[in-house]
Design a protein around this motif. Structure first.
Motif, mmCIF file in Angstrom:
data_model
loop_
_atom_site.group_PDB
_atom_site.id
_atom_site.type_symbol
_atom_site.label_atom_id
_atom_site.label_comp_id
_atom_site.label_asym_id
_atom_site.label_seq_id
_atom_site.Cartn_x
_atom_site.Cartn_y
_atom_site.Cartn_z
ATOM 1 N N ARG A 43 0.580 2.050 -0.619
ATOM 2 C CA ARG A 43 0.120 0.982 -1.515
ATOM 3 C C ARG A 43 -0.257 1.631 -2.847
ATOM 4 O O ARG A 43 -1.407 1.980 -3.089
ATOM 5 N N PRO A 44 0.728 1.796 -3.745
ATOM 6 C CA PRO A 44 0.521 2.626 -4.943
ATOM 7 C C PRO A 44 -0.597 2.160 -5.871
ATOM 8 O O PRO A 44 -1.206 2.987 -6.556
ATOM 9 N N LEU A 45 -0.877 0.865 -5.930
ATOM 10 C CA LEU A 45 -1.862 0.378 -6.898
ATOM 11 C C LEU A 45 -3.288 0.711 -6.491
ATOM 12 O O LEU A 45 -4.186 0.743 -7.347
ATOM 13 N N SER A 46 -3.512 0.942 -5.201
ATOM 14 C CA SER A 46 -4.862 1.290 -4.733
ATOM 15 C C SER A 46 -4.865 2.583 -3.928
ATOM 16 O O SER A 46 -5.837 2.879 -3.226
ATOM 17 N N LEU A 53 -2.619 4.858 -8.397
ATOM 18 C CA LEU A 53 -3.724 4.155 -9.044
ATOM 19 C C LEU A 53 -4.887 3.902 -8.098
ATOM 20 O O LEU A 53 -4.789 4.133 -6.890
ATOM 21 N N ALA A 54 -5.984 3.422 -8.683
ATOM 22 C CA ALA A 54 -7.203 3.138 -7.921
ATOM 23 C C ALA A 54 -7.722 1.747 -8.275
ATOM 24 O O ALA A 54 -8.908 1.551 -8.529
ATOM 25 N N LEU A 55 -6.822 0.781 -8.299
ATOM 26 C CA LEU A 55 -7.220 -0.589 -8.629
ATOM 27 C C LEU A 55 -7.957 -1.221 -7.449
ATOM 28 O O LEU A 55 -7.642 -0.969 -6.294
ATOM 29 N N GLN A 56 -8.933 -2.061 -7.793
ATOM 30 C CA GLN A 56 -9.733 -2.704 -6.753
ATOM 31 C C GLN A 56 -10.299 -4.012 -7.284
ATOM 32 O O GLN A 56 -10.655 -4.113 -8.463
#
Length: 329
Positions: free
Chosen positions: A142-145, A166-169
């Motif tokens: 899950r590349p965005l998080s 990425l580290a979106l949350q």
């Protein structure tokens, strides 16, 4: 990183997050392709296909309807607020994606999920359950998080660079909107489910169909997306067109035992009665008279056509639509 590009098969709904998933992987040299699951239960796939191709990605389409129908009978994780087996549905998608990935020589599968963006299906426990149910294990990225989640096999093996993921949350969409500018993504839909199993009105029709005719006839599944649906007193299912496209689809859906109705002396909708009870037919003719554009006339000529027979004409007095509200699904 390996000398030959790693290959990722990315589940794509056409929403911004799934498009970003493709772009984030491509930016670090991964060969990414999109996988779109289609079904009458999902939104029109054409805009998704256009968006993916405009960004230069190849896209694969797979019919997911049989999987959904199976889950509607008995979803292991239960339903959401409507008839939406979200966790099991997503796990089944990843299961099928991973099977296709192995068949076509991809190294892993990826999704655009963002941790905690949705309060039920994207919390950490739900993401882990989907991963485990799918059978993909840590070949699911899950590349965005990714930097907030456990390290996966593609990261450990150097197929992707974890530091560039990425580290979106959470539900804040501003980071995604900024990324869209960075990748030149100009058109994308507003965040929404896109699944009709989350829509109360659609699910009311679906639940009624499941209880009466069942979910084996794909023609009836397709008709859920067209017209107004009525269940008449003797049990007949009647679908009444709302526009020209509905009318054309209804006419083409006729099969043995069905009856087609339309007005002949004034414009009006087409209706199909699915293998109707004979005692419901007079009420269906009144329905046509009620919804016809009768203007100043008092009698609507209603054509009733049974399979392989010539239409019969019935003069019907103009009726009140309120009469049929108790039957409307």
């Amino acid at each position: 990183m390996p000398t030959t590009p790693s290959r990722a098969l990315c589940l794509c709904s056409g929403g911004l997050d799934s498009l970003l998933c493709l772009c984030v992987l491509r930016e670090q040299g991964v060969h990414a392709e999109a996988l779109l699951f289609t079904s009458p239960f999902f939104a029109d796939p054409d805009p998704v296909i256009r968006s993916v191709k405009e960004l230069g990605f190849e896209i694969h389409s797979v019919d997911f309807t049989p999987d959904i129908l199976a889950l509607l009978e008995n979803p292991p994780s239960g339903f959401g607020s409507c008839l939406n087996p979200c966790i099991d549905c997503h796990a089944r998608m990843i299961e099928r994606a991973w099977a296709l990935a192995q068949e076509k020589g991809f190294d892993f599968v990826a999704t655009g999920e963002v941790l905690s963006q949705r309060p039920m299906s994207q919390v950490r426990s739900s993401l882990n359950r989907v991963r485990n149910l799918s059978g993909a294990g840590d070949r699911l990225l899950r590349p965005l998080s990714a930097q907030l989640l456990d390290e996966t096999a593609p990261e450990r093996e150097g197929l992707v660079d974890r530091s560039k993921l990425l580290a979106l949350q959470g539900r804040n969409r501003k980071p995604q909107m900024e990324l869209a500018k960075h990748f030149g993504i100009r058109k994308y839909p507003a965040p929404a489910g896109g699944c009709k199993l989350t829509e109360p009105n659609f699910c009311r029709r679906l639940r009624n169909l499941r209880e009466h005719e069942g979910l084996q006839d794909m023609r009836l599944i397709e008709l859920l997306n067209h017209g107004r649906h009525f269940r008449f007193p003797a049990g007949s299912l009647v679908i009444l067109g709302r526009n020209r496209a509905d009318n054309e689809h209804i006419r083409s859906a006729m099969r043995g035992g069905d009856v087609i109705f339309r007005s002949t002396n004034v414009p009006g909708p087409t209706a199909i009665a699915i293998r109707p009870a004979s005692e419901d037919l007079p009420a269906v003719r009144r329905l046509i008279a009620a919804y016809a554009d009768h203007r100043d006339i008092q009698i609507v000529q209603v054509s009733e056509m049974h399979t392989a027979s010539k239409p019969e004409l019935y003069p019907e007095p103009v009726a009140d639509r309120e009469e049929f509200q108790p039957y409307l699904l």
